[in-house]
Design an enzyme around this catalytic site. Structure first.
Site, PDB file in Angstrom:
ATOM      1  N   HIS A   1      19.770  -2.177  19.977  1.00  0.00           N
ATOM      2  CA  HIS A   1      19.831  -1.012  18.841  1.00  0.00           C
ATOM      3  C   HIS A   1      19.023  -1.227  17.510  1.00  0.00           C
ATOM      4  O   HIS A   1      18.574  -0.450  17.147  1.00  0.00           O
ATOM      5  CB  HIS A   1      21.314  -1.015  18.369  1.00  0.00           C
ATOM      6  CG  HIS A   1      21.753   0.060  17.391  1.00  0.00           C
ATOM      7  ND1 HIS A   1      21.357   1.448  17.548  1.00  0.00           N
ATOM      8  CD2 HIS A   1      22.034  -0.092  16.067  1.00  0.00           C
ATOM      9  CE1 HIS A   1      21.778   1.902  16.361  1.00  0.00           C
ATOM     10  NE2 HIS A   1      22.159   1.259  15.323  1.00  0.00           N
TER      11      HIS A   1
ATOM     12  N   LYS B   1      33.182   3.783  10.217  1.00  0.00           N
ATOM     13  CA  LYS B   1      32.469   4.826  11.291  1.00  0.00           C
ATOM     14  C   LYS B   1      32.954   3.900  12.726  1.00  0.00           C
ATOM     15  O   LYS B   1      32.523   2.740  12.927  1.00  0.00           O
ATOM     16  CB  LYS B   1      31.008   4.962  11.241  1.00  0.00           C
ATOM     17  CG  LYS B   1      30.544   6.252  10.507  1.00  0.00           C
ATOM     18  CD  LYS B   1      29.287   6.250  10.878  1.00  0.00           C
ATOM     19  CE  LYS B   1      28.522   7.737  10.149  1.00  0.00           C
ATOM     20  NZ  LYS B   1      27.215   7.715  10.584  1.00  0.00           N
TER      21      LYS B   1
ATOM     22  N   ARG C   1      26.018   9.752   2.248  1.00  0.00           N
ATOM     23  CA  ARG C   1      26.116   8.578   3.292  1.00  0.00           C
ATOM     24  C   ARG C   1      25.030   8.843   4.318  1.00  0.00           C
ATOM     25  O   ARG C   1      24.606   7.680   5.201  1.00  0.00           O
ATOM     26  CB  ARG C   1      27.208   8.600   3.997  1.00  0.00           C
ATOM     27  CG  ARG C   1      27.682   7.603   4.841  1.00  0.00           C
ATOM     28  CD  ARG C   1      29.008   7.243   5.431  1.00  0.00           C
ATOM     29  NE  ARG C   1      28.959   6.045   6.388  1.00  0.00           N
ATOM     30  CZ  ARG C   1      30.049   5.588   6.601  1.00  0.00           C
ATOM     31  NH1 ARG C   1      31.260   5.857   5.946  1.00  0.00           N
ATOM     32  NH2 ARG C   1      30.269   4.589   7.587  1.00  0.00           N
TER      33      ARG C   1
ATOM     34  N   GLU D   1      30.353  10.820   5.354  1.00  0.00           N
ATOM     35  CA  GLU D   1      29.167  11.508   5.620  1.00  0.00           C
ATOM     36  C   GLU D   1      29.048  13.059   5.388  1.00  0.00           C
ATOM     37  O   GLU D   1      28.364  13.727   6.180  1.00  0.00           O
ATOM     38  CB  GLU D   1      28.587  11.061   7.060  1.00  0.00           C
ATOM     39  CG  GLU D   1      27.099  10.968   7.108  1.00  0.00           C
ATOM     40  CD  GLU D   1      26.654  10.650   8.408  1.00  0.00           C
ATOM     41  OE1 GLU D   1      26.323  11.280   9.305  1.00  0.00           O
ATOM     42  OE2 GLU D   1      26.864   9.209   8.597  1.00  0.00           O
TER      43      GLU D   1
ATOM     44  N   GLU E   1      18.477  -3.577   9.858  1.00  0.00           N
ATOM     45  CA  GLU E   1      19.598  -3.065   9.333  1.00  0.00           C
ATOM     46  C   GLU E   1      19.384  -3.747   7.759  1.00  0.00           C
ATOM     47  O   GLU E   1      19.699  -2.929   6.754  1.00  0.00           O
ATOM     48  CB  GLU E   1      20.919  -3.154   9.864  1.00  0.00           C
ATOM     49  CG  GLU E   1      21.165  -2.586  10.934  1.00  0.00           C
ATOM     50  CD  GLU E   1      21.238  -0.980  10.834  1.00  0.00           C
ATOM     51  OE1 GLU E   1      21.257  -0.522   9.620  1.00  0.00           O
ATOM     52  OE2 GLU E   1      21.495  -0.345  11.775  1.00  0.00           O
TER      53      GLU E   1
ATOM     54  N   ASN F   1      21.406   6.480   7.812  1.00  0.00           N
ATOM     55  CA  ASN F   1      20.863   7.011   9.061  1.00  0.00           C
ATOM     56  C   ASN F   1      19.277   6.842   9.183  1.00  0.00           C
ATOM     57  O   ASN F   1      18.739   7.044  10.007  1.00  0.00           O
ATOM     58  CB  ASN F   1      21.099   8.360   9.610  1.00  0.00           C
ATOM     59  CG  ASN F   1      22.968   8.495   9.685  1.00  0.00           C
ATOM     60  OD1 ASN F   1      23.453   7.349   9.932  1.00  0.00           O
ATOM     61  ND2 ASN F   1      23.307   9.607   9.241  1.00  0.00           N
TER      62      ASN F   1
ATOM     63  N   LYS G   1      25.927  -1.173   1.296  1.00  0.00           N
ATOM     64  CA  LYS G   1      26.547  -0.297   2.198  1.00  0.00           C
ATOM     65  C   LYS G   1      28.080   0.121   1.618  1.00  0.00           C
ATOM     66  O   LYS G   1      28.409   1.167   1.514  1.00  0.00           O
ATOM     67  CB  LYS G   1      27.067  -1.093   3.422  1.00  0.00           C
ATOM     68  CG  LYS G   1      27.662  -0.520   4.662  1.00  0.00           C
ATOM     69  CD  LYS G   1      26.871   0.637   5.381  1.00  0.00           C
ATOM     70  CE  LYS G   1      27.871   1.376   6.340  1.00  0.00           C
ATOM     71  NZ  LYS G   1      27.758   0.715   7.677  1.00  0.00           N
TER      72      LYS G   1
ATOM     73  N   HIS H   1      17.683   5.695  12.133  1.00  0.00           N
ATOM     74  CA  HIS H   1      18.366   6.205  13.478  1.00  0.00           C
ATOM     75  C   HIS H   1      18.426   7.322  14.085  1.00  0.00           C
ATOM     76  O   HIS H   1      18.364   7.162  15.581  1.00  0.00           O
ATOM     77  CB  HIS H   1      19.885   5.912  12.719  1.00  0.00           C
ATOM     78  CG  HIS H   1      20.305   4.610  12.331  1.00  0.00           C
ATOM     79  ND1 HIS H   1      19.779   3.967  11.244  1.00  0.00           N
ATOM     80  CD2 HIS H   1      21.440   3.557  12.709  1.00  0.00           C
ATOM     81  CE1 HIS H   1      20.429   2.980  11.109  1.00  0.00           C
ATOM     82  NE2 HIS H   1      21.351   2.691  11.966  1.00  0.00           N
TER      83      HIS H   1
END
Length: 314
Positions: free
Chosen positions: A262, A140, A238, A234, A182, A242, A224, A245
């Site tokens: 972030h 991505k 996938r 996605e 994460e 998120n 991942k 997010h």
């Protein structure tokens, strides 16, 4: 430690170790191309950029471009600056771009690599925990639009990802904690054993214990890779990545990327997602409490940013 990521018909390696891996593996990763451009940001020490540069054979033409650090640089203007550099230097498809930095650099540089000449080779050398466990893996890439984060982008798989955990030694604590969001995400979304390990080992991770850190990075990368291999673009599964997010991006957009990093926004976004799941009856009170406790143990924010427009917006 070497992990192999399979995505569709493409295969690339994620190598995790200390800075010796740069010298040992970068030359072979760029062996097919003679022109190399390192794109980094101004927070990366010149000494580390030089370490990467010296790992590239002298027979190859190597240049360096530095971008202003920060989420606000993930923009059309920075993207255009990179493309201008590529065009003015008359690079072609024999180019390899090395993205050296955190998530902003990785996302934006990969997008440039995907669009220039309809795609050139890309190597990721992520220097933040967040980039090492998440943004450098999976393809991505993109930039932000004034109306939304990551709204403009593509999928561009790298040739290799070289994870040097030595870069985390000097990473500011706030940046390091943001990356832990994460890591925690993988335990929350589907790896229950990893979640328990994190509960038991968060003090070691907060102390940047090398063994704990290497295990957490490797386990995160494995998780991942599994998701990306199952759903590269996605189309369904996938979307699980998120988690936290959707709320986190709303926080970042509403505060114009000025309040939190972030990972901090994702951390609080996960708290909001856990609370919503509890309210909808998908998890019980003990699961909610354990999730919030683990996020808090990583030193991540537990309440909305002070400059939030209103509590109703976020």
């Amino acid at each position: 430690m070497i992990k192999t990521v399979l995505v569709g018909d493409e295969k690339y390696k994620v190598l995790i170790g200390k800075n010796k891996i740069i010298k040992d593996y970068l030359p072979s990763a760029i062996s097919k191309n003679n022109k190399i451009l390192i794109i980094s940001d101004k927070n990366i020490p010149d000494g580390y950029i030089e370490l990467v540069r010296k790992s590239i054979p002298s027979s190859k033409v190597t240049d360096v471009l530095k971008i202003k650090p920060g989420e606000q640089s993930k923009s059309f203007s920075s993207f255009q600056m990179i493309l201008n550099k590529l065009a003015k230097n008359k690079y072609d498809r024999s180019l390899t771009i090395v993205a050296l930095g955190g998530g902003v650099i990785g996302d934006m540089v990969a997008f440039a690599a995907d669009t220039f000449m309809r795609g050139v080779q890309l190597i990721h050398i992520p220097t933040t925990l967040l980039a090492q466990v998440d943004s450098s893996i999976g393809g991505k890439c993109g930039i932000n639009h004034p109306l939304g984060k990551n709204m403009i982008g593509a999928f561009h798989q790298p040739t290799a990802v070289l994870v040097d955990i030595d870069t985390l030694t000097s990473l500011p604590m706030r940046e390091y904690q943001a990356g832990l969001a994460e890591v925690i995400k993988y335990g929350l979304i589907f790896d229950a054993d990893f979640f328990i390990w994190l509960e038991q080992n968060m003090p070691a991770l907060m102390a940047r214990d090398q063994a704990a850190l290497q295990y957490a990075i490797a386990r995160s990368c494995e998780n991942k890779a599994k998701v990306v291999a199952a759903d590269e673009r996605e189309g369904g599964f996938r979307a699980i990545l998120n988690f936290g997010h959707t709320f986190g991006h709303a926080i970042e957009t509403a505060t114009e990327y000025k309040a939190w990093l972030h990972g901090e926004a994702v951390g609080f976004g996960m708290i909001m997602a856990l609370d919503l799941s509890f309210r909808l009856g998908f998890i019980d009170a003990s699961e909610l409490e354990r999730g919030i406790a683990l996020i808090a143990a990583a030193g991540l924010p537990a309440s909305a940013p002070a400059n939030s427009p209103t509590s109703d917006v976020i």
